[in-house]
Design an enzyme around this catalytic site. Sequence first.
Site, PDB file in Angstrom:
ATOM      1  CB  CYS A 134      -0.890   0.001   1.245  1.00 21.90           C
ATOM      2  SG  CYS A 134      -2.268   1.141   1.101  1.00 21.90           S
TER       3      CYS A 134
ATOM      4  CG  ASP B 259      -4.121  -0.693   9.921  1.00 27.03           C
ATOM      5  OD1 ASP B 259      -4.128   0.291   9.175  1.00 27.03           O
ATOM      6  OD2 ASP B 259      -3.084  -1.170  10.430  1.00 27.03           O
TER       7      ASP B 259
END
Length: 220
Positions: free
Chosen positions: A7, A132
């Site tokens: 990412c 996350d």
Amino acid sequence: MFRVKVCGVTTLDDAAMVADAGADAIGLNFYAKSPRCVTPEFAAQVRDRLGDRVQRIGLFVNEPPERIGQLADECGFTAIQLHGDEPLSMVAELRPWPVVLARRLAGPNTAVFAEELAALPADALPAALLVDAAVPGHYGGSGQQADWQALTDHDQWRRGVPLILAGGLRPYNVAQAVAAVRPHGVDTASGVESSPGVKDPRLTGQFVAAARRALGIGAL
Ligand SMILES: O=C(O)c1ccccc1NCC(=O)[C@H](O)[C@H](O)COP(=O)(O)O
């Protein structure tokens, strides 16, 4: 749904390097406060350069669905990642775009989220749940780890939605994370960087190889 995502790619060369390393998805970050934030023009260049070699995930934080949909059309994302405090109802608002819903789950809020997920109609479920680290003041990219222990029973509550594990994943710990949580896939941003937004080819190659091995995908 992707298995290994890198990412926060910010250059075309890094995008090509990540694809060459064997990642099957890259994240294109549109959060203005992130050091990894990119422009729609860059995202379109990545599509033109890489095509379908990798899945291209447009990442947003608390943006209105209208803007997200417009950028998704313009940039040709393969999926949208919601990484703010977006309500679960936004998943249906963004149809037909597949939505990767990011949540920072730790302790009791895992049970609260599971209840929210249980209340959704099947056709309103996200395409994936990206879990996350729960770091106050950070949306993502903090390098902090998620609560792996709290996720060991994710099969019980995620209704078949693939789980993507993120948060503090590095070449040296991704195998341990996969063994602990048994996710569908993994995601990293800072774990393969020499500085925020600059992906390191050696770390990227090590991370992708370790992740593919741990997930049973096999070497390139
Ligand atoms: O990476 C960022 O800068 C970021 C900023 C704001 C929202 C989300 C962000 N990243 C989203 C991701 O999917 C990251 O890969 C994830 O948070 C894990 O980051 P890291 O712990 O650095 O690997």
